[in-house]
Design a protein around this motif. Structure first.
Motif, PDB file in Angstrom:
ATOM      1  N   ARG A  32     -14.833 -39.101  48.290  1.00  0.00           N
ATOM      2  CA  ARG A  32     -16.190 -39.078  48.856  1.00  0.00           C
ATOM      3  C   ARG A  32     -16.763 -37.671  48.814  1.00  0.00           C
ATOM      4  NH1 ARG A  32     -17.303 -42.213  54.368  1.00  0.00           N
ATOM      5  NH2 ARG A  32     -16.803 -43.881  52.887  1.00  0.00           N
ATOM      6  N   GLU A  33     -15.943 -36.683  49.184  1.00  0.00           N
ATOM      7  CA  GLU A  33     -16.414 -35.298  49.144  1.00  0.00           C
ATOM      8  C   GLU A  33     -16.778 -34.883  47.718  1.00  0.00           C
ATOM      9  OE1 GLU A  33     -14.617 -30.788  49.830  1.00  0.00           O
ATOM     10  OE2 GLU A  33     -13.485 -32.553  50.498  1.00  0.00           O
ATOM     11  N   VAL A  36     -20.055 -36.631  46.678  1.00  0.00           N
ATOM     12  CA  VAL A  36     -21.223 -35.987  47.290  1.00  0.00           C
ATOM     13  C   VAL A  36     -21.534 -34.678  46.575  1.00  0.00           C
ATOM     14  CG1 VAL A  36     -22.052 -34.859  49.392  1.00  0.00           C
ATOM     15  CG2 VAL A  36     -20.899 -37.079  49.539  1.00  0.00           C
ATOM     16  N   ARG A  37     -20.495 -33.933  46.229  1.00  0.00           N
ATOM     17  CA  ARG A  37     -20.697 -32.663  45.525  1.00  0.00           C
ATOM     18  C   ARG A  37     -21.353 -32.895  44.161  1.00  0.00           C
ATOM     19  NH1 ARG A  37     -15.602 -31.048  44.882  1.00  0.00           N
ATOM     20  NH2 ARG A  37     -15.538 -30.306  47.017  1.00  0.00           N
ATOM     21  N   ARG A  39     -23.134 -35.606  43.185  1.00  0.00           N
ATOM     22  CA  ARG A  39     -24.486 -36.161  43.316  1.00  0.00           C
ATOM     23  C   ARG A  39     -25.506 -35.093  43.704  1.00  0.00           C
ATOM     24  NH1 ARG A  39     -25.422 -41.594  44.027  1.00  0.00           N
ATOM     25  NH2 ARG A  39     -27.583 -40.882  44.023  1.00  0.00           N
ATOM     26  N   GLY A  40     -25.059 -34.079  44.419  1.00  0.00           N
ATOM     27  CA  GLY A  40     -25.976 -33.022  44.816  1.00  0.00           C
ATOM     28  C   GLY A  40     -26.104 -31.905  43.801  1.00  0.00           C
TER      29      GLY A  40
END
Length: 411
Positions: A32-33, A36-37, A39-40
């Protein structure tokens, strides 16, 4: 670190390291981390558009015997970018440690091989002698090291640390010797010269007077040093002669003769079918129909943007170009030392991709793309992660748990 250690080795070992890293990322967790990294990250959408358009072309355009291999190479490019950008700060530092450790070891090996001499082992053949695209890949990796050292030297010079600057500038001199004498590569030499000028622009872009002086000095050094070298002059004169011969209709295996016909005929492929191209893997069949018979055995056009444009149209070409230009822009946007390192590395990648198959050919693309994306990843974390490259004793002592002092008996 294993992938960093193997970038100079034969492509089979590099494939193994990429596969092992993918397995390690899946096993390590923290998905998940990492998601998120990714996708951003501004790199996310260019990569996603590239993948999506590749699959659209695959679904609607013709298939060829080369479709499967070209699809794998195309998706491997995207996967390499995503894996590098998914690394944590510490993971990226370890990857960089592996690359720099083996790069410096290889420089020592080259010096010993041509001075003292020792048996030539197969894993290091592409480092010690010129053997096709793997040696070109290794020359480009040395170029990234040389450009990085120039960045360090310019920074030390600006801080008036002259001895540090002199030590840093010694490395690019060694790189120039390697890419002109041991692994001769016009692409690498051109990329190094452009990277040096670009590093000056990046460092002094807000100090135009200092920048002007720096560019004059760089120009004088290049003119006095490299351009007066007989080996360098011979290489560039040969390139000009090859282009002139190709324009006159001559066909040969000369490096720039091949590129002339490839660029011309591949551009015509894109003009003929600009929307969807000829389909994934279609370049080879079209090349057999259009190119000179003497050069029919080639399977890539020595320019990845033309390669992607021929088989996926203008959108495919632009999507691949957007990935590399976004990386260069992200590095340019960060105007400190970590950004400057990433800027020269991604710029070398852009140049190599424009005049060679630096992405499509796994012998080159599995190494230089990985290293340049690790540079970019470290430019996207706060602070200067490069300071952790060589652990310092004081930092290690500071991180160690405090040990209570042993009670001393009173007198």
């Amino acid at each position: 670190m294993f992938w960093g250690l193997t970038v100079f080795m034969p492509v089979g070992v590099t494939y193994l390291s990429a596969f092992l890293l993918l397995v390690a990322l899946l096993v390590a967790g923290g998905w998940r981390e990492r998601a998120v990294r990714l996708r951003g990250n501004p790199m996310w959408w260019p990569v996603m558009i590239y993948i999506a358009w590749t699959l659209v072309v695959l679904a609607f355009e013709p298939h060829y015997p080369q479709t499967a291999s070209n699809l794998v190479h195309g998706l491997r490019i995207a996967l390499t970018v995503l894996m590098a950008l998914a690394l944590t700060r510490d993971e990226a530092v370890w990857a960089l440690r592996g690359f720099w450790f083996i790069g410096l070891v290889n420089m020592v090996m080259i010096a010993l091989y041509y001075s003292v001499g020792f048996p030539l082992l197969e894993p290091w053949r592409g480092v010690l002698t010129l053997v096709g695209n793997k040696s070109i890949s290794n020359a480009l990796l040395f170029t990234i090291m040389g450009a990085t050292a120039v960045v360090a030297g310019l920074h030390a010079l600006a801080q008036r640390r002259l001895w540090q600057a002199a030590a840093a500038f010694a490395l690019p001199l060694a790189v120039v010797a390697i890419i002109t004498l041991v692994l001769p590569s016009r692409t690498s030499l051109l990329a190094l010269l452009i990277a040096i000028a670009a590093a000056c622009v990046h460092q002094w872009r807000r100090q135009l007077k200092v920048l002007a002086v720096a560019m004059v000095v760089v120009g004088a050094v290049v003119a006095a040093g490299l351009l007066n070298s007989p080996a360098v002059q011979q290489k560039f004169e040969l390139g000009i002669q090859e282009i002139e011969a190709a324009q006159a209709g001559a066909v040969s295996e000369g490096s720039w003769v091949v590129r002339y016909y490839m660029y011309r005929d591949t551009a015509r492929m894109i003009i003929d079918r600009p929307l969807g191209g000829w389909g994934i893997g279609g370049w080879t069949e079209q090349w057999h129909l259009r190119g000179p018979k003497l050069l029919a055995d080639y399977n890539m056009p020595h320019n990845d943007f033309l390669w992607m444009g021929s088989q996926a149209g203008v959108i495919g070409s632009v999507s691949l170009l957007a990935i590399i230009l976004t990386a260069v822009w992200l590095a340019w946007r960060r105007d400190d030392l970590p950004g400057r390192r990433a800027f020269v590395a991604t710029l070398v990648l852009l140049i190599a991709t424009s005049v060679n198959s630096a992405l499509r050919d796994a012998q080159i693309g599995l190494a230089i793309l990985w290293v340049s994306m690790v540079y970019l990843r470290l430019a996207q974390v706060p602070g200067d992660a490069w300071q952790a490259l060589v652990p310092r004793r004081d930092a290690a002592n500071a991180a160690a748990p405090a040990v209570p002092a042993t009670a001393q008996p009173q007198a």
